[in-house]
Structures are given as C-alpha cells and as structure tokens.
Design a protein around this motif. Structure first.
Motif, PDB file in Angstrom:
ATOM      1  N   ALA A  25      28.368  29.337  22.344  1.00  0.00           N
ATOM      2  CA  ALA A  25      28.251  29.015  23.770  1.00  0.00           C
ATOM      3  C   ALA A  25      28.671  27.587  24.079  1.00  0.00           C
ATOM      4  O   ALA A  25      29.344  27.327  25.077  1.00  0.00           O
ATOM      5  N   ARG A  26      28.281  26.634  23.221  1.00  0.00           N
ATOM      6  CA  ARG A  26      28.646  25.244  23.489  1.00  0.00           C
ATOM      7  C   ARG A  26      30.162  25.070  23.450  1.00  0.00           C
ATOM      8  O   ARG A  26      30.736  24.366  24.271  1.00  0.00           O
ATOM      9  N   GLY A  27      30.814  25.722  22.494  1.00  0.00           N
ATOM     10  CA  GLY A  27      32.268  25.673  22.435  1.00  0.00           C
ATOM     11  C   GLY A  27      32.914  26.311  23.645  1.00  0.00           C
ATOM     12  O   GLY A  27      33.969  25.865  24.115  1.00  0.00           O
ATOM     13  N   ARG A  29      31.681  26.288  26.680  1.00  0.00           N
ATOM     14  CA  ARG A  29      31.577  25.310  27.769  1.00  0.00           C
ATOM     15  C   ARG A  29      32.670  24.264  27.662  1.00  0.00           C
ATOM     16  O   ARG A  29      33.292  23.890  28.658  1.00  0.00           O
ATOM     17  N   VAL A  30      32.907  23.788  26.448  1.00  0.00           N
ATOM     18  CA  VAL A  30      33.955  22.778  26.247  1.00  0.00           C
ATOM     19  C   VAL A  30      35.320  23.349  26.593  1.00  0.00           C
ATOM     20  O   VAL A  30      36.140  22.703  27.274  1.00  0.00           O
ATOM     21  N   ALA A  96      28.325  23.625  33.397  1.00  0.00           N
ATOM     22  CA  ALA A  96      28.394  23.245  31.983  1.00  0.00           C
ATOM     23  C   ALA A  96      27.496  22.085  31.604  1.00  0.00           C
ATOM     24  O   ALA A  96      27.167  21.925  30.425  1.00  0.00           O
ATOM     25  N   SER A 101      22.263  24.670  32.376  1.00  0.00           N
ATOM     26  CA  SER A 101      23.437  25.131  31.646  1.00  0.00           C
ATOM     27  C   SER A 101      23.069  26.137  30.567  1.00  0.00           C
ATOM     28  O   SER A 101      23.933  26.848  30.072  1.00  0.00           O
ATOM     29  N   GLU A 102      21.780  26.213  30.213  1.00  0.00           N
ATOM     30  CA  GLU A 102      21.393  27.185  29.195  1.00  0.00           C
ATOM     31  C   GLU A 102      21.588  28.613  29.666  1.00  0.00           C
ATOM     32  O   GLU A 102      21.678  29.535  28.864  1.00  0.00           O
ATOM     33  N   SER A 105      25.365  31.564  28.919  1.00  0.00           N
ATOM     34  CA  SER A 105      25.336  32.069  27.556  1.00  0.00           C
ATOM     35  C   SER A 105      26.746  32.251  27.035  1.00  0.00           C
ATOM     36  O   SER A 105      27.740  31.986  27.717  1.00  0.00           O
ATOM     37  N   ARG A 106      26.835  32.762  25.808  1.00  0.00           N
ATOM     38  CA  ARG A 106      28.141  32.965  25.194  1.00  0.00           C
ATOM     39  C   ARG A 106      28.982  33.947  26.001  1.00  0.00           C
ATOM     40  O   ARG A 106      30.210  33.832  26.052  1.00  0.00           O
ATOM     41  N   TRP A 109      30.955  32.352  29.621  1.00  0.00           N
ATOM     42  CA  TRP A 109      32.194  31.584  29.721  1.00  0.00           C
ATOM     43  C   TRP A 109      33.456  32.431  29.619  1.00  0.00           C
ATOM     44  O   TRP A 109      34.431  32.164  30.352  1.00  0.00           O
TER      45      TRP A 109
END
Length: 478
Positions: A25-27, A29-30, A96, A101-102, A105-106, A109
């Motif tokens: 998920a963090r990737g 957002r980026v 993001a 932002s939580e 989720s995966r 995005w």
C-alpha cells in the motif's frame, strides 16, 4: 510527437496502476503521487500542439478511421485534461498524506489510477465504442472507490451506483449499435456525416443521451449521486463530483454539437428544462440537509443543472459560460469536498451540530470551504461569477426569461444553503458540548483544498487565456 502527447495522459496512470498492484500500500501511494506529478508535465507538449494547430489527432497502430481507432484533442479536451490533472494532483495528495491515509488500502490505489486513466481516455477518444470502454473503465473504478471503506452505507451507495451505471451503459451501447448499423462506422465525426435524419438517428441519439444523463446524474436521474458521494472517502467524493460526472457531460456535448451539429429546438428545450429542474430541486434538497457531505452532494445535483442550459441557448456566450462552469465547478466542488473531509476528520462526524467553532480549530479548511462557496454562489471575482454572467448575457439577449430566473434563483439558493453552513462554522460551540473526537488532518490535506479553492477564484481573472483555446461548435451563433 502527437502520438506521445495524446497517449501519455492515459498510459502514465495505467503504468501507475500496474506498479500499485505489484507493490504494498505504501508503494502504491508513492506511485500515485509520482503519476499525479508527471501527468501535468506530460500535458505541456499537448498544450503547445493544440494551441498552435487547434487540434491534434493520431490513428492508433497507424490505422485511420473507419478501420482504426483515432485519438483526438482540441481546446475543450485540453482544458478538461488540465482540470483532471489539477484536481487529481490535489486529491491524490489529500488521500496519500496524513491521518486518514490508512483507508487507502492496497486495493485503493490501483482503482484510483484506473479511474485517472479512464477520465483521460474519455477526453482523448474519438470513437464511440472506445468511449464506451473508457466510460466503463471509469465507472467500475469509481464504484470500487465508493465502496473502499467497506461500511454499510458505502456498500449500499456503491451498489446503487453500480446498478444505475450498468443500466446507463447498456442504454448507451444500444444507441452505439444503432449508429453503427446505420453508418458502418464508430468514428464520431464520420458517423455524424453519415447518420442523417430519420427514426434510426433519432432513436440512437435518444438512447445515448439517456445513458449519459443517467451517468451524469441529471435530474430526475440523480438518485444514485447523493448516497454515493456522501458515503465515499473525501478525496473520492471530490473526484466523483468534480470530474467523473463531467466525463459523461463532455461526451453529451460531443454528441449533440459535433455528431449532430445543433440539437433540434424541442430536444434542446427539453434538456434545458431538466437543467432548470435540477437547479431548483437540488438547491431545495441542499437547504433541507442536516449533514455536511449530503448538503455538498445535493449542491452538485443543482450545479449540474447549469451545464444543461446551453442546449436551449446554442450561442457562443452560453457555450463559453458552460465550459467555464465545467472548470470552475470542478475546482470549487473538489475543494469543498476536500475541506469537508478535513472538517469531518477533525470533528469525528458530519452532522451540523459538530460545526460550531470550526473557524478557530481549522481556519484553513473553513477558508477553503468559504472560497469554494464564493465560486458556487457566483460572486465576483470568482470563476463562478463569469459563468453566471455569460449564461445571463446569452439568456437575456434571446429573451429566454425562464433561464434568467433560474440563474438568479439558483444563485440565491446557493447563497442560502452555503451561508447557513458558514454561519454555523463561525458560531461559538455550546459550553456543554464535548470536545471534538477526531484527529487533526495533515497540513497537506488542508492546503490541497485551499489551492483548488484559490484556483476556482483565479478562474475569474484568467478566463481570457482559457477561452482563447476554446473552439465554438459549428453552427452556434455569436
């Protein structure tokens, strides 16, 4: 060069969706932030090309119409591509960064990037079936995003949206089939040249128009919009209201002003009457609301009505006012939904009882909400003021008094329901009321709303370069 310039706004988000699927998920957002920053840069070559030539087209795989699929962008496409790029950049940053932002989720995005690609694909497609595919891509991604919270209200709103959208798609596709049967082509311009008059042409345009009115949530086909927008995450609501419903309206204009150079008087009046009813009905429902997002959602129903008046006023002033409305409303309504999301996050709810004291707790978001309201009310010097002025000039010159009254009443109603909310935000909370139970949104989230609201105001000063790239449809009077 033309091929790269036209394909980049579509394929950059699609590449971002693939990356978001492959990464956590963090990737994701980026990747979404990178794409949101790259697309405006990719629009500069296309902007230069359209400004120099008036339009840019390319045949995919080298096959020209009617065998191949053509991509095309003119001034209208370019302006809406920039609107999409700016709103998506602000909404992506809002989704993001910081608390809330939580929820992204995966799965969020990839759908977000597919929606972005679908929006841009609608704006550069010149083929009726390709437009259908783009609208479906856009709709399915929007439904997934509405349901992304997983709450009961969100799932119910998403299901209603899905059922209505599928019905609209089937009706539109039936009209496309009739056009192909009558003309042997799906290219928008070739089909317009070959379609002619008669029952088949009338049935095809009527079916496609009905499907697009459903997708655009034009009164009385708007029932899916308030539940979907009110239950979706804030950034999703901003994109749905500011952009997604505009995609169907954009195609409606292409059908009636390019494939059929001007609507017949009866059809144009009927479409405008639907807009008149939308302005009045949506405004009255907005006045009756007790929750912030529901009020903003019904305001969208009302504001979309202005975009229909041009069908009864096919002149240059009304067309320019309509396009300015698409741009200024997209910016202002996205800003308002983002600001509302910030207020709801801070207060822990969207009931009007939470709003007193907002000016002291969240001055930036309240200021953004107020500036967006200035444009929606049509107060100078905002872009919304120029919209109302252009439409009023066109209606006044043609002595279309029902449209004049509608424009004036719509502005008064908008002032009534927005000042009501702003008065609550600037009032003092009751001493016995508990402190807000939410969390403070990030600085990025607050300023994302403020930047869009400022751009909506700036539209009032920057209309000349905007209108300079806009082409008035063939057959419209001065």
């Amino acid at each position: 060069m033309a091929a790269d310039a036209l394909l980049a706004p579509v394929f950059l988000p699609l590449a971002g969706a693939i990356v978001a699927v492959l990464m956590p998920a963090r990737g994701g957002r980026v990747a979404a932030l990178v794409v949101a920053l790259l697309v405006p840069l990719a629009l500069w070559p296309l902007s230069r090309l359209v400004s120099e030539t008036g339009g840019a087209g390319v045949a995919v795989a080298g096959l020209a119409a009617p065998l191949g699929i053509e991509l095309y962008a003119d001034g209208l496409s370019l302006l809406l591509l920039w609107l999409v790029a700016l709103v998506m950049l602000a909404a992506t940053a809002h989704a993001a960064v910081g608390p809330g932002s939580e929820r992204a989720s995966r799965a969020f995005w990839p759908a977000w990037m597919i929606l972005y690609a679908g929006l841009n694909a609608v704006l550069v497609s010149a083929d009726l079936f390709n437009l259908y595919v783009s609208l479906e891509l856009l709709t399915l991604a929007a439904v997934a995003l509405v349901a992304s919270r997983g709450e009961t209200g969100a799932l119910r709103g998403a299901m209603r949206y899905l059922l209505v959208a599928m019905l609209a798609s089937l009706v539109y596709l039936l009209g496309v089939a009739l056009v192909y049967a009558a003309t042997g082509t799906l290219d928008l311009r070739l089909a317009g040249l070959r379609l002619g008059e008669g029952g088949v042409a009338t049935a095809a345009l009527a079916l496609m128009t009905l499907g697009l009115l459903l997708k655009s949530a034009i009164f009385p086909l708007h029932g899916w919009l308030p539940p979907a927008h009110a239950s979706a995450p804030g950034p999703v609501s901003a994109v749905l209201s500011g952009l997604v419903v505009k995609a169907s309206l954009y195609l409606l204009y292409r059908l009636w002003f390019e494939m059929r150079p001007l609507p017949p008087a009866l059809a144009g009046t009927l479409l405008a009457v639907l807009g008149l009813c939308a302005v009045l009905y949506g405004s009255l429902l907005a006045l009756a609301q007790r929750r912030l997002k529901q009020l903003v959602a019904y305001s969208t129903v009302a504001q979309l009505g202005y975009a229909m008046l041009v069908f009864a006023l096919p002149v240059a002033a009304a067309w320019q006012g309509t396009v300015l409305h698409l741009l200024s409303h997209g910016l202002a309504k996205a800003a308002m939904f983002l600001a509302a999301a910030n207020l709801i996050l801070r207060h822990g709810g969207d009931h009007f009882g939470h709003l007193p004291g907002s000016d002291a707790r969240m001055p930036v978001s309240v200021f953004a909400f107020g500036l967006a309201g200035v444009s929606l009310m049509g107060l100078p010097p905002s872009g919304g003021f120029l919209v109302k002025w252009q439409l009023l000039v066109a209606a006044w010159e043609h002595q279309a008094w029902p449209w004049v009254v509608t424009l004036l009443l719509g502005s008064l109603f908008a002032a009534a329901y927005l000042f009501r909310v702003l008065a609550l935000m600037f009032s003092q909370p009751r001493p016995d009321r508990p402190a807000p139970s939410g969390v403070k949104p990030s600085v990025v989230a607050e300023y994302a709303a403020l930047v869009l609201a400022l751009l909506a105001i700036a539209m009032g000063f920057a209309s000349a370069p905007v209108l300079a790239v806009l082409r008035v449809p063939l057959g419209m009077g001065p």
